[in-house]
Design a protein around this motif. Structure first.
Motif, PDB file in Angstrom:
ATOM      1  N   ARG A  77       0.837  -1.304  -0.150  1.00  0.00           N
ATOM      2  CA  ARG A  77       0.166  -0.118   0.137  1.00  0.00           C
ATOM      3  C   ARG A  77       1.008   1.108   0.103  1.00  0.00           C
ATOM      4  N   THR A  78       2.302   1.039   0.546  1.00  0.00           N
ATOM      5  CA  THR A  78       2.814   2.210   0.150  1.00  0.00           C
ATOM      6  C   THR A  78       3.655   2.404  -1.245  1.00  0.00           C
ATOM      7  N   LEU A  79       3.068   1.679  -1.997  1.00  0.00           N
ATOM      8  CA  LEU A  79       3.858   1.607  -3.346  1.00  0.00           C
ATOM      9  C   LEU A  79       3.178   2.592  -4.219  1.00  0.00           C
ATOM     10  N   LYS A  80       3.443   3.747  -4.131  1.00  0.00           N
ATOM     11  CA  LYS A  80       2.681   4.989  -5.106  1.00  0.00           C
ATOM     12  C   LYS A  80       3.222   6.017  -5.134  1.00  0.00           C
ATOM     13  N   SER A  81       3.521   6.780  -6.059  1.00  0.00           N
ATOM     14  CA  SER A  81       4.168   7.989  -6.231  1.00  0.00           C
ATOM     15  C   SER A  81       3.717   9.102  -5.234  1.00  0.00           C
ATOM     16  N   GLY A  82       4.360   9.883  -4.836  1.00  0.00           N
ATOM     17  CA  GLY A  82       3.848  10.865  -3.962  1.00  0.00           C
ATOM     18  C   GLY A  82       3.269  11.799  -4.359  1.00  0.00           C
ATOM     19  N   GLU A  83       2.577  12.733  -3.777  1.00  0.00           N
ATOM     20  CA  GLU A  83       1.641  13.765  -4.226  1.00  0.00           C
ATOM     21  C   GLU A  83       2.500  14.782  -4.835  1.00  0.00           C
ATOM     22  N   ASP A  84       3.765  14.935  -4.353  1.00  0.00           N
ATOM     23  CA  ASP A  84       4.917  15.759  -4.916  1.00  0.00           C
ATOM     24  C   ASP A  84       5.765  15.186  -5.706  1.00  0.00           C
ATOM     25  N   ALA A  85       5.479  14.104  -6.446  1.00  0.00           N
ATOM     26  CA  ALA A  85       6.379  13.366  -7.308  1.00  0.00           C
ATOM     27  C   ALA A  85       6.631  14.140  -8.601  1.00  0.00           C
ATOM     28  N   VAL A  86       8.024  14.320  -9.064  1.00  0.00           N
ATOM     29  CA  VAL A  86       8.228  14.887 -10.255  1.00  0.00           C
ATOM     30  C   VAL A  86       8.912  13.804 -11.122  1.00  0.00           C
ATOM     31  N   PHE A  87       8.140  13.963 -12.345  1.00  0.00           N
ATOM     32  CA  PHE A  87       8.685  13.110 -13.451  1.00  0.00           C
ATOM     33  C   PHE A  87       9.300  13.803 -14.611  1.00  0.00           C
ATOM     34  N   ASP A  88      10.272  13.126 -15.072  1.00  0.00           N
ATOM     35  CA  ASP A  88      10.870  13.864 -16.111  1.00  0.00           C
ATOM     36  C   ASP A  88       9.937  14.057 -17.473  1.00  0.00           C
ATOM     37  N   LYS A  89       8.817  13.431 -17.554  1.00  0.00           N
ATOM     38  CA  LYS A  89       7.866  13.853 -18.489  1.00  0.00           C
ATOM     39  C   LYS A  89       6.663  13.246 -18.092  1.00  0.00           C
ATOM     40  N   GLU A  90       5.683  14.093 -18.339  1.00  0.00           N
ATOM     41  CA  GLU A  90       4.067  13.759 -18.001  1.00  0.00           C
ATOM     42  C   GLU A  90       3.385  14.115 -19.272  1.00  0.00           C
ATOM     43  N   LEU A  91       2.396  13.078 -19.627  1.00  0.00           N
ATOM     44  CA  LEU A  91       1.505  13.233 -20.739  1.00  0.00           C
ATOM     45  C   LEU A  91       0.034  12.755 -20.198  1.00  0.00           C
ATOM     46  N   HIS A  92      -0.815  13.510 -20.942  1.00  0.00           N
ATOM     47  CA  HIS A  92      -2.162  13.221 -20.399  1.00  0.00           C
ATOM     48  C   HIS A  92      -3.219  12.901 -21.831  1.00  0.00           C
ATOM     49  N   PHE A  93      -4.262  11.832 -21.261  1.00  0.00           N
ATOM     50  CA  PHE A  93      -5.092  11.618 -22.635  1.00  0.00           C
ATOM     51  C   PHE A  93      -6.437  11.486 -22.153  1.00  0.00           C
ATOM     52  N   ASP A  94      -7.311  11.545 -23.088  1.00  0.00           N
ATOM     53  CA  ASP A  94      -8.755  11.355 -22.839  1.00  0.00           C
ATOM     54  C   ASP A  94      -9.384  10.239 -23.367  1.00  0.00           C
ATOM     55  N   ALA A  95     -10.000   9.487 -22.406  1.00  0.00           N
ATOM     56  CA  ALA A  95     -10.685   8.228 -23.033  1.00  0.00           C
ATOM     57  C   ALA A  95     -11.554   8.223 -24.045  1.00  0.00           C
ATOM     58  N   ALA A  96     -12.252   9.785 -24.125  1.00  0.00           N
ATOM     59  CA  ALA A  96     -13.448   9.906 -25.151  1.00  0.00           C
ATOM     60  C   ALA A  96     -12.837   9.670 -26.595  1.00  0.00           C
ATOM     61  N   ASP A  97     -11.358  10.056 -26.548  1.00  0.00           N
ATOM     62  CA  ASP A  97     -10.626   9.933 -27.887  1.00  0.00           C
ATOM     63  C   ASP A  97     -10.438   8.635 -28.560  1.00  0.00           C
ATOM     64  N   ILE A  98     -10.649   7.504 -27.650  1.00  0.00           N
ATOM     65  CA  ILE A  98     -10.142   6.366 -28.107  1.00  0.00           C
ATOM     66  C   ILE A  98     -11.331   5.510 -28.361  1.00  0.00           C
ATOM     67  N   GLU A  99     -11.207   4.855 -29.859  1.00  0.00           N
ATOM     68  CA  GLU A  99     -12.300   3.963 -30.116  1.00  0.00           C
ATOM     69  C   GLU A  99     -11.502   2.687 -30.391  1.00  0.00           C
ATOM     70  N   PRO A 100     -12.125   1.757 -30.903  1.00  0.00           N
ATOM     71  CA  PRO A 100     -11.455   0.546 -31.345  1.00  0.00           C
ATOM     72  C   PRO A 100     -10.387   0.695 -32.178  1.00  0.00           C
ATOM     73  N   ARG A 101      -9.340  -0.027 -32.083  1.00  0.00           N
ATOM     74  CA  ARG A 101      -8.106   0.372 -33.309  1.00  0.00           C
ATOM     75  C   ARG A 101      -7.720  -0.737 -34.033  1.00  0.00           C
ATOM     76  N   ILE A 102      -6.865  -0.511 -34.924  1.00  0.00           N
ATOM     77  CA  ILE A 102      -6.361  -1.411 -35.872  1.00  0.00           C
ATOM     78  C   ILE A 102      -4.906  -0.684 -36.275  1.00  0.00           C
ATOM     79  N   THR A 103      -3.921  -1.563 -36.694  1.00  0.00           N
ATOM     80  CA  THR A 103      -2.736  -1.164 -37.337  1.00  0.00           C
ATOM     81  C   THR A 103      -2.865  -1.286 -38.924  1.00  0.00           C
TER      82      THR A 103
END
Length: 458
Positions: free
Chosen positions: A262-288
């Protein structure tokens, strides 16, 4: 910093080499038949024994046929590799789950389901899709053969510490959209090199809502964005999945383990080298549509008019054209399985689409459980009957048509809709054309005979 990755990594540092790599302690080494023989030979030549044999588990999966596993393997190369693993495991005193053993399957499916892969661990294997085990809340990554030997000899490895990235996906997935679609979407957004040099933590409401099977699929494909690995912070979903499994802690040890996990989580103040955000609404079934996993589109979209280096060559190989849609394209083969989508949830999803329908006459379908445990669960839940009534048969566990190292090869020129992880030229057989997709998209193709949006069949 204070990221979960830092917490696990720092806890496993034995020493930091000045101006050099980190000596990292490894909790679990998995060995399969393809990348381990040279490592065992190296150990033998140097007169070494495995330092922590109880932390090493061996299993053939790449070369195993998915039929007649009770008989000798016909292909001499495959037989030699599978036999060598059994011999090496016996000589070095390692746990070995051979073909037809009730615990056999694909190592990246079996590790989590036996409770061998646990939160907070460092896990390695001579296989790039070791990132799968990150779903358990572990730092898991693939290594080379010389590094396999290093871990056998010392239970440690020399590694440069990767950078950290957090990918947050919020919202709610649409009906018919799976973890595989999320992963294919991320690959298309980041490209196959967009996460190179990073370890990725997946976060957000979408990730939290995923089952363990979904998280295993998502982490499995981290390597296809170029990442060193990917993981999800452990939570109640993780703990419930692990509880009672063969190698899971028991009794008081279980309570202690969960308290630590239960202690294994990033802290509220965690600093990442890179952060990216995405919205589920933009995702439909995919194919390559191309020859790397990042060349993908939403199933209702058209292939782009132009792309980067290798775009034209990829389309020529796939026999597709820029600007066209893939919906309605005739399909020759459908493959359900691999360490990406060979779990019980994947078979449930496939069965939910094909129930009450019939397999298309033009389609050859290979349905391959990721382990004998998955096979047993399929039968316990009656999914085998649903699939049989629709004209599908279940094969025996193994990597199967994910890669052309066993009997399950797609013939040259034929188009395969595959739930596996790679669509490189010749990956499923010389000249084979591969479209990567989710189990639902694969099922829709299997019963219609063409690439079909599974949402039309739900």
């Amino acid at each position: 910093m204070n990221t979960l990755f830092d917490k696990i990594w720092d806890r496993h540092v034995v020493q930091q080499v000045t101006d050099g790599p980190t000596q990292l302690y490894i909790d679990r080494l998995y060995c399969h038949e393809v990348t381990s023989p040279q490592a065992f030979d190296g150990m033998r030549q140097r007169g070494l024994k495995c330092f922590r044999p109880d932390h090493i588990f061996c299993m053939p999966d790449h070369n195993t046929p998915t039929h007649d596993q009770d008989k000798p393997i016909a292909d001499p190369v495959s037989k030699a590799q599978v036999d060598a693993l059994a011999k090496n495991a016996a000589e070095f005193g390692l746990k070995h789950y051979g073909m037809m053993d009730a615990s056999n399957g694909i190592i990246h499916v079996v590790g989590p389901e036996k409770g061998l892969s646990l939160p907070g661990m460092t896990i390695v294997c001579g296989d790039s899709h070791t990132s799968t085990h990150g779903a358990m809340g572990a730092v898991a990554f693939g290594i080379g053969t010389s590094e396999v030997e290093m871990v056998m000899a010392s239970q440690c490895i020399l590694q440069q510490k990767p950078k950290s990235m957090r990918i947050t996906i919020d919202g709610t997935l649409q009906r018919g959209v799976t973890a595989k679609d999320v992963a294919l979407y991320l690959m298309a957004q980041l490209t196959t090199s967009g996460a190179t040099g990073y370890f990725v933590e997946y976060a957000g409401s979408v990730v939290r809502a995923l089952s363990m099977e979904g998280r295993l699929t998502l982490c499995n494909l981290s390597i296809e964005m170029g990442a060193r690995g990917g993981f999800v912070a452990p939570d109640d979903t993780t703990f419930e999945y692990i509880r009672g499994r063969e190698y899971a802690p028991k009794g008081e040890e279980w309570e202690k383990a969960v308290a630590y996990w239960r202690t294994l989580k990033s802290g509220e103040d965690a600093v990442f080298d890179k952060e990216l955000h995405f919205d589920a609404a933009d995702i439909e079934p995919r194919i390559t549509y191309g020859t790397n996993p990042g060349m993908g589109i939403g199933i209702s979209e058209a292939i782009p008019e132009k792309g980067g280096v290798g775009f034209d060559k990829a389309l020529a190989y796939m026999q597709f054209k820029a600007g066209e849609k893939l919906l309605g394209k005739s399909v020759d083969y459908v493959f359900l399985g691999a360490c990406t989508n060979g779990r019980i949830e994947d078979f449930r999803a496939f069965a939910s689409i094909v129930k009450g329908k019939k397999k298309a006459a033009n389609v050859t379908a290979w349905l391959v459980p990721g382990s004998w445990a998955v096979d047993r669960q399929i039968r316990e839940e009656g999914l085998d009957k649903v699939l049989a009534e629709a004209g599908f048969e279940i094969r025996q566990p193994g990597c199967s048509a994910c890669l052309a190292m066993n009997d399950d090869k797609v013939p040259a020129g034929k188009l395969s809709v595959s739930t596996s992880n790679r669509n490189f030229e010749g990956r499923q057989g010389p000249g084979a054309r591969t479209v990567l997709a989710s189990p639902m998209v694969a099922a829709a193709a299997a019963v219609t005979g063409v690439i079909t949006d599974p949402r039309t069949l739900l």
